[in-house]
Structures are given as structure tokens and as C-alpha cells.
Design a protein around this motif. Structure first.
Motif, PDB file in Angstrom:
ATOM      1  N   UNK A 230       0.739  16.716   8.026  1.00  0.00           N
ATOM      2  CA  UNK A 230      -0.144  16.592   9.186  1.00  0.00           C
ATOM      3  C   UNK A 230       0.009  15.245   9.887  1.00  0.00           C
ATOM      4  N   UNK A 231       0.549  14.259   9.165  1.00  0.00           N
ATOM      5  CA  UNK A 231       0.807  12.946   9.746  1.00  0.00           C
ATOM      6  C   UNK A 231       1.865  12.256   8.901  1.00  0.00           C
ATOM      7  N   UNK A 232       2.391  11.152   9.401  1.00  0.00           N
ATOM      8  CA  UNK A 232       3.439  10.423   8.680  1.00  0.00           C
ATOM      9  C   UNK A 232       2.923   9.185   7.974  1.00  0.00           C
ATOM     10  N   UNK A 233       1.708   8.742   8.310  1.00  0.00           N
ATOM     11  CA  UNK A 233       1.203   7.513   7.701  1.00  0.00           C
ATOM     12  C   UNK A 233      -0.315   7.466   7.777  1.00  0.00           C
ATOM     13  N   UNK A 234      -0.926   6.913   6.732  1.00  0.00           N
ATOM     14  CA  UNK A 234      -2.372   6.678   6.706  1.00  0.00           C
ATOM     15  C   UNK A 234      -2.598   5.265   6.188  1.00  0.00           C
ATOM     16  N   UNK A 235      -3.784   4.719   6.481  1.00  0.00           N
ATOM     17  CA  UNK A 235      -4.063   3.337   6.099  1.00  0.00           C
ATOM     18  C   UNK A 235      -5.466   3.194   5.529  1.00  0.00           C
ATOM     19  N   UNK A 236      -5.615   2.199   4.621  1.00  0.00           N
ATOM     20  CA  UNK A 236      -6.908   1.866   4.029  1.00  0.00           C
ATOM     21  C   UNK A 236      -7.160   0.381   4.207  1.00  0.00           C
ATOM     22  N   UNK A 237      -8.414   0.028   4.491  1.00  0.00           N
ATOM     23  CA  UNK A 237      -8.746  -1.385   4.621  1.00  0.00           C
ATOM     24  C   UNK A 237      -9.046  -1.972   3.240  1.00  0.00           C
ATOM     25  N   UNK A 288      -4.365 -15.160  13.926  1.00  0.00           N
ATOM     26  CA  UNK A 288      -5.461 -14.229  14.193  1.00  0.00           C
ATOM     27  C   UNK A 288      -4.984 -12.945  14.871  1.00  0.00           C
ATOM     28  N   UNK A 289      -3.713 -12.884  15.217  1.00  0.00           N
ATOM     29  CA  UNK A 289      -3.151 -11.659  15.800  1.00  0.00           C
ATOM     30  C   UNK A 289      -2.028 -11.103  14.928  1.00  0.00           C
ATOM     31  N   UNK A 290      -2.123 -11.386  13.636  1.00  0.00           N
ATOM     32  CA  UNK A 290      -1.100 -10.948  12.686  1.00  0.00           C
ATOM     33  C   UNK A 290      -1.723 -10.081  11.601  1.00  0.00           C
ATOM     34  N   UNK A 291      -1.084  -8.979  11.301  1.00  0.00           N
ATOM     35  CA  UNK A 291      -1.551  -8.054  10.272  1.00  0.00           C
ATOM     36  C   UNK A 291      -0.483  -7.908   9.200  1.00  0.00           C
ATOM     37  N   UNK A 292      -0.898  -8.053   7.936  1.00  0.00           N
ATOM     38  CA  UNK A 292       0.010  -7.861   6.800  1.00  0.00           C
ATOM     39  C   UNK A 292      -0.263  -6.493   6.196  1.00  0.00           C
ATOM     40  N   UNK A 324      -6.043  -6.548   0.399  1.00  0.00           N
ATOM     41  CA  UNK A 324      -4.922  -6.211   1.266  1.00  0.00           C
ATOM     42  C   UNK A 324      -5.138  -4.881   1.989  1.00  0.00           C
ATOM     43  N   UNK A 325      -4.496  -4.746   3.138  1.00  0.00           N
ATOM     44  CA  UNK A 325      -4.471  -3.484   3.873  1.00  0.00           C
ATOM     45  C   UNK A 325      -3.304  -2.656   3.350  1.00  0.00           C
ATOM     46  N   UNK A 326      -3.581  -1.406   3.005  1.00  0.00           N
ATOM     47  CA  UNK A 326      -2.591  -0.543   2.357  1.00  0.00           C
ATOM     48  C   UNK A 326      -2.185   0.583   3.304  1.00  0.00           C
ATOM     49  N   UNK A 327      -0.901   0.879   3.319  1.00  0.00           N
ATOM     50  CA  UNK A 327      -0.368   1.969   4.131  1.00  0.00           C
ATOM     51  C   UNK A 327       0.451   2.903   3.235  1.00  0.00           C
ATOM     52  N   UNK A 328       0.178   4.185   3.317  1.00  0.00           N
ATOM     53  CA  UNK A 328       0.987   5.196   2.650  1.00  0.00           C
ATOM     54  C   UNK A 328       1.762   5.926   3.736  1.00  0.00           C
ATOM     55  N   UNK A 329       3.080   6.016   3.583  1.00  0.00           N
ATOM     56  CA  UNK A 329       3.871   6.610   4.652  1.00  0.00           C
ATOM     57  C   UNK A 329       4.874   7.612   4.114  1.00  0.00           C
TER      58      UNK A 329
END
Length: 484
Positions: A230-237, A288-292, A324-329
Motif C-alpha cells: 500500500x506504500x513504500x515507506x512509513x515513519x515513527x517519531x 534546525x532544518x536537518x532531519x536524521x 531517533x526518527x525511524x523509517x521502514x522502507x
């Protein structure tokens, strides 16, 4: 007349959209409102056409004019209308009106609901295909608090009318599933695509809440989105909540670290800290405009051909616990990951990786499906303002360190590698901790599972305590340790 004959195979009989709407309409207790903004009143249209809607539909509306919409639902801080905040205000406002205007004593068995969507369909120039928020707040038992399902969609069709039709079908599927599949959320998720091809619409965020979903982990539901295509990637804060990727990535500089993180070791954190320091020194990169992003590919989640959901949850919990911010792809190739990020930002990007990963990037076999082969992939990977931060590798036998200077790729790729190396697209992480070179995640995991001592020292401060407290990665305290 027989219901089956020789040779029949079992299959799932999916009710038509009309049948779903009619079943809702014929239930004398289901009663609520439809508020649809941005793509017509396509969902409620299906209920009107099915017949018997007078006992189901309390009100239907489309507050298209912005001033009129603001007068009803309030003004958003960011001035936008296709947002999760807007959807929540719509659901709350309409649900409150039902409870205020309908006498509970007169209708003790009524199951109230409010369905809402706020969407933007494809623009006239067909440059932006559109997206939206869809949700339902509803009751299964009139004496219970309400339940809620909200989701974010992205349109892939190139015609506004087709997008409207698809949205209407999705809305019926959501309402029907909310009432008749709430006890099987995994199936409810799959049934959202009844009578919809998956290439027409993408669901990239979904959240369940309320008494009927108290045992549902929304992170696992996000994993189902990827497993179901249904999608290629999801994210968690860092708090472990599902988040919309666009909200995190929009107009941001992005530094991504791909790994198994099974578990997070001192090597992973050293790679993150050193590459982050280097990334912040790049031109036009502001903190402040950077995301890891700590990214795990679906292939890394597979165990014996199937995704181990408990293993997935262990990794997600651990990374989120560390802030950390987590991404599953579903992006096995790095160029697809960069393409995905490019949807949301034109700012600088960085990829932190080890030597083995970079060698794989220069392996032609991963790009045979592309008409332009590896050159097409590299055009997509390095076309953007991207830089690779390379973490060295130590040979356990010779003690020699492999860096970008002595890294060996296939002879056919040698000149291509030199091109990117000498143009500053690949840079070494030099300020690393050599004590970490002997640490490997698979060895740490084996020690944890076998109950051996000494693995704690291979992990960053606090990680071993989290693993023990939450009993992650099959950690079980031995009787001797418990008694001591």
C-alpha cells in the motif's frame, strides 16, 4: 440448486460497494454525518445511491469556501487545509453536533459516527497529483467511548474525476470496515482496497484509537501497509507514534543511516555522530532544518522468508527509545531511497554507510532491471545534492583499514567510482573510534540470545538497560542473574 460443483476452489466473495453501503443503510442504529472537502461528496453519494439512506445520514456537507470552512472548523495555525489537524477538527465538530442534537433517551441504541475527508486532487497542470486525510469517529456500543481510524492518502491517477471516484470507494470501504471488521484490523486494512487497484492510491499513514483498538500497535499496522504493497515507506517519531513522512521531510536537509540495528551498537552511533558533524558543516545545511533518519529496509526485517513482527518491534522500540526518527522502507536500492526523499525536499542529502554497502552500490547486478543499468541508477542517486559519508572497515586478519582511498570495486566500475570519489561525492569519516572496529551486530545478537556475558560493553550507554528492561531480542535473564 447446488451451491458448489466439482472443481470449485475457495475464494473470498468481496461485497460490492453498493452492497456495503446498503448494509450500513439498512442498520437502523448506525447514524451519522459526512463532511467532505476538496473532491466533491463522493463517499456519501454511494450511500444515497444504494437506497435506504434516510435512516443513516443525519447531514452531509462540503465547506469548500475557505472562509466558510474557517468559520465552521476554525483557522489552522499553518494556514493549510489538507492536514491531519483539519481532519481532527472536522471529526470532533461533527460528532459533537450529533451528540448535542440527538436525544439519547429517545434513541438509546444509536451508534453515532462522523466521517470526514479533506483532500486536494490533481492540479490543472497535472504537476501535483494530490493527497488527503480521511477518517471516521464512531461507536460500536452506544455506552462506549468512540473509536477512531484516520489515514493519509496519495493519489496516483492523472484525472481529477477518477481520483474522486476512487476516494468515494475508499470512504465506503473505511466505514464498512470500521463497523464490520474492527475486530480484525489487519483484514480491515486490506479491505480498504476492495475494488481499488493499488496503483491508483497510496496509504502512507494510518492510526487506530479507541476502546476497540486498545490492543492495536499502530507501528505494526504501518508495517502491514508496506507488506501489503500500500506504500513504500512509513515513519515513527521518537515517541513511537506513526507520523506522516511529508511532515518530517518537507524542505529539510536529510541525513539517512541504513542498517539492521539488531541491536544498535557503538558502531552505529559512532557512524551517526561523526557523519552528522560532517553534514552540518556542509554549505546551506542548518541544524534546525536537518532531519536524521534511521532507516531499515523490508529485506532486513525478513527472517526465513517471513517478516518477524516481534523482531521489528524490538528494533523500532530501541531506536525510538534513543530519541531517533525511524523509517521502514521497501527500497532495497539506495537510489530509490534518494528518489523518495526528493519527493519532499530539494535540500542537501547525505547517506552514512559502511564500506560493504558502498561496494554493493557499485555492483551492476542490482540494476539489471533498469534500461539504463547502473548509469541510470547513479544518475538518480547522485543527480541530487547528495554526499556519501563512508565509515571505514577493519580487516580482522591483517588489521588493515579499508577507506574510500583503497576500496576495491569491480574493474569495470573502477573509473566510475573514481569519478564520484574525485568530485567529492564520497568522503571518508576520519574522526572515528578505532575501538569500535571489532563490534558486529550479529555477534552481539548471538550473545544476547545465548545469555552470554560481555555484550553490554559493545552497545551505547543505556541501550543494554533498555534491552533488559523490555526484554528485547529474546533477552531473558537467567535464574542465576535474577537471584543475584
Amino acid at each position: 440448486m447446488p451451491e458448489t460443483i466439482i472443481g470449485d476452489k475457495e475464494f473470498e466473495n468481496i461485497p460490492s460497494i453498493k452492497s456495503k453501503a446498503l448494509r450500513i443503510n439498512l442498520n437502523e442504529n448506525i447514524y451519522g454525518t459526512f463532511a467532505e472537502i476538496g473532491a466533491g461528496q463522493e463517499t456519501v453519494r454511494n450511500f444515497f445511491r444504494a437506497g435506504g439512506a434516510s435512516g443513516t445520514i443525519a447531514k452531509t456537507m462540503s465547506a469548500y469556501d475557505k472562509d466558510f470552512s474557517d468559520a465552521i472548523y476554525g483557522i489552522e495555525e499553518d494556514g493549510r487545509y489538507v492536514t491531519e489537524s483539519r481532519l481532527q477538527k472536522m471529526l470532533s465538530h461533527e460528532f459533537d453536533l450529533i451528540e448535542e442534537r440527538i436525544n439519547r433517551e429517545k434513541h438509546p441504541n444509536r451508534l453515532f459516527f462522523s466521517y470526514a475527508n479533506t483532500v486536494a486532487t490533481i492540479d490543472f497542470a497535472k504537476k501535483y497529483k494530490g493527497h488527503g486525510w480521511v477518517g471516521i469517529r464512531y461507536q460500536i456500543d452506544p455506552k462506549e467511548p468512540y473509536n477512531e481510524i484516520t489515514l493519509h492518502i496519495r493519489f496516483h491517477e492523472n484525472d481529477a474525476q477518477l481520483q474522486q471516484i476512487t476516494l468515494g470507494i475508499l470512504g465506503v470501504n473505511l466505514i464498512y470496515g470500521a463497523y464490520y471488521k474492527y475486530d480484525q484490523p489487519n483484514k480491515l486494512l486490506r479491505y480498504l482496497y476492495d475494488h481499488i487497484d493499488k496503483d491508483k492510491i497510496e496509504i502512507d499513514t494510518i492510526n487506530f484509537s479507541g476502546p476497540r483498538f486498545k490492543d492495536v500497535d499502530n507501528r505494526l499496522m504501518s508495517l502491514q501497509l508496506i507488506k501489503n504493497g500500500m506504500t513504500d515507506a512509513v515513519m515513527f517519531d521518537p515517541d513511537g507514534h506513526n507520523i506522516l513522512p511529508a511532515r518530517i521531510l518537507y524542505k529539510k536537509n536529510i541525513l539517512a543511516l541504513r542498517g539492521s540495528f539488531r541491536p544498535v551498537t557503538k558502531v552505529n552511533i559512532d557512524m551517526f555522530e561523526r557523519s552528522y558533524e560532517m553534514f552540518l558543516k556542509e554549505n546551506r545545511v542548518e541544524k534546525d532544518r536537518t532531519e536524521v533518519i534511521f532507516e531499515i529496509t523490508l529485506s532486513n526485517l525478513r527472517a526465513e522468508g517471513e517478516i518477524d513482527e516481534e523482531d521489528f518491534m524490538d528494533r523500532a522500540r530501541l531506536l525510538c527509545s534513543l530519541g531517533h526518527t525511524v523509517m521502514i522502507s521497501n527500497f532495497q536500492e539506495y537510489y530509490k531511497l534518494v528518489e523518495y526523499f526528493s519527493r519532499y525536499t530539494k535540500m542537501r542529502m547525505g547517506l552514512a554507510m559502511g564500506v560493504n554497502n558502498l561496494v554493493d552500490i557499485f555492483d551492476e547486478k542490482y540494476y539489471r532491471h533498469l534500461s539504463g543499468g547502473i548509469l541510470e541508477a547513479f544518475g538518480k542517486l547522485f543527480f541530487k545534492d547528495l554526499k556519501v559519508y563512508l565509515y571505514p572497515m577493519k580487516d580482522p586478519e591483517t588489521g588493515e583499514y579499508t577507506t574510500s582511498e583503497n576500496l576495491k570495486v569491480h574493474p569495470r566500475m573502477k573509473e566510475l567510482y573514481k569519478f564520484f570519489k574525485y568530485n567529492g561525492k564520497v568522503v571518508d569519516i576520519t574522526d572515528y573510534n578505532p575501538d569500535n572496529m571489532e563490534i558486529f551486530s550479529r555477534e552481539v545478537l548471538g550473545m544476547i540470545e545465548k545469555g552470554e556475558d560481555g555484550w553490554e560493553q559493545m552497545l551505547p550507554p543505556g541501550v543494554s538497560e533498555i534491552i533488559k528492561e523490555k526484554q528485547l531480542f529474546n533477552y531473558r535473564p537467567t535464574a542465576e542473574k535474577v537471584n543475584s
